[in-house]
Design an enzyme around this catalytic site. Structure first.
Site, mmCIF file in Angstrom:
data_model
loop_
_atom_site.group_PDB
_atom_site.id
_atom_site.type_symbol
_atom_site.label_atom_id
_atom_site.label_comp_id
_atom_site.label_asym_id
_atom_site.label_seq_id
_atom_site.Cartn_x
_atom_site.Cartn_y
_atom_site.Cartn_z
ATOM 1 N N HIS A 97 -23.682 -36.872 -31.578
ATOM 2 C CA HIS A 97 -25.060 -37.261 -31.264
ATOM 3 C C HIS A 97 -25.844 -36.910 -32.520
ATOM 4 C CE1 HIS A 97 -28.572 -37.356 -28.153
ATOM 5 N NE2 HIS A 97 -29.124 -37.155 -29.356
ATOM 6 N N HIS A 99 -27.816 -35.640 -35.432
ATOM 7 C CA HIS A 99 -28.610 -34.412 -35.571
ATOM 8 C C HIS A 99 -28.749 -34.049 -37.035
ATOM 9 C CE1 HIS A 99 -24.359 -33.260 -35.048
ATOM 10 N NE2 HIS A 99 -24.600 -32.248 -35.862
HETATM 11 P P1 AMP Z 1 -21.961 -30.741 -36.597
HETATM 12 O O1 AMP Z 1 -20.727 -29.966 -36.997
HETATM 13 O O2 AMP Z 1 -22.767 -31.228 -37.746
HETATM 14 O O3 AMP Z 1 -21.632 -31.816 -35.588
HETATM 15 O O4 AMP Z 1 -22.912 -29.685 -35.902
HETATM 16 C C1 AMP Z 1 -22.913 -29.378 -34.552
HETATM 17 C C2 AMP Z 1 -23.662 -28.084 -34.407
HETATM 18 O O5 AMP Z 1 -23.978 -27.913 -33.045
HETATM 19 C C3 AMP Z 1 -22.876 -26.851 -34.845
HETATM 20 O O6 AMP Z 1 -23.573 -26.200 -35.912
HETATM 21 C C4 AMP Z 1 -22.813 -26.005 -33.581
HETATM 22 O O7 AMP Z 1 -22.949 -24.612 -33.835
HETATM 23 C C5 AMP Z 1 -23.989 -26.543 -32.789
HETATM 24 N N1 AMP Z 1 -23.878 -26.379 -31.350
HETATM 25 C C6 AMP Z 1 -22.818 -26.626 -30.547
HETATM 26 N N2 AMP Z 1 -23.115 -26.387 -29.268
HETATM 27 C C7 AMP Z 1 -24.412 -25.979 -29.235
HETATM 28 C C8 AMP Z 1 -25.322 -25.584 -28.199
HETATM 29 N N3 AMP Z 1 -24.958 -25.558 -26.912
HETATM 30 N N4 AMP Z 1 -26.565 -25.214 -28.549
HETATM 31 C C9 AMP Z 1 -26.959 -25.219 -29.842
HETATM 32 N N5 AMP Z 1 -26.166 -25.613 -30.865
HETATM 33 C C10 AMP Z 1 -24.910 -25.973 -30.563
HETATM 34 ZN ZN ZN Z 2 -25.937 -37.888 -26.816
#
Ligand code: AMP
Ligand code: ZN
Length: 113
Positions: A97, A99
């Site tokens: 998703h 971000h």
């Molecule tokens: P990416 O590796 O760029 O897809 O980043 C995904 C990010 O989401 C990682 O830095 C995770 O630590 C973070 N993440 C995963 N689950 C959660 C959650 N429930 N709340 C906040 N951040 C999350």
């Molecule tokens: Zn989504």
């Protein structure tokens, strides 16, 4: 997207530490911070990644970047920050998703690892 983690955060089904919210955008603290300030900025609408954006998303991107500036201001990142959008398999994207990571209160080098 029933099984999308960030869609579930948008719906409030999974708790998050929100730092910014408007009609289109949500920002919350990363659960595993890689810097003293580590905030994720996402569109509320499910878009898989930067690679899945279309011309129809131009206005939404403006709102996302306005939110990024608002978060940077709130978090006191006047010295700057790193903005990261991991995209797809080679980009190391784990949550499918769109971000943007805002990483702040840490001094980064000029090079990427
Ligand atoms: P990416 O590796 O760029 O897809 O980043 C995904 C990010 O989401 C990682 O830095 C995770 O630590 C973070 N993440 C995963 N689950 C959660 C959650 N429930 N709340 C906040 N951040 C999350
Ligand atoms: Zn989504």
């Amino acid at each position: 997207m029933e099984d999308c983690l960030f869609c579930r955060i948008v719906k409030g089904e999974i708790p998050s530490a929100k730092v910014y919210e408007d009609e289109f955008v949500l920002a919350f603290r990363d659960i595993a911070p890689a810097a003293p300030v580590h905030v994720l900025v996402i569109p509320k609408k499910h878009i898989e990644s930067v690679a899945a954006l279309t011309d129809d998303d131009t206005e939404l991107l403006g709102k996302i970047f306005a939110a990024i500036r608002a978060v940077a201001g709130q978090e006191g990142l006047e010295n700057g920050f790193r903005l990261v959008a991991n995209t797809g398999k080679d980009g190391g994207q784990s949550v499918k998703h769109l971000h943007f990571h805002i990483l702040g209160k840490k001094t980064f080098g000029e090079n990427f690892g």
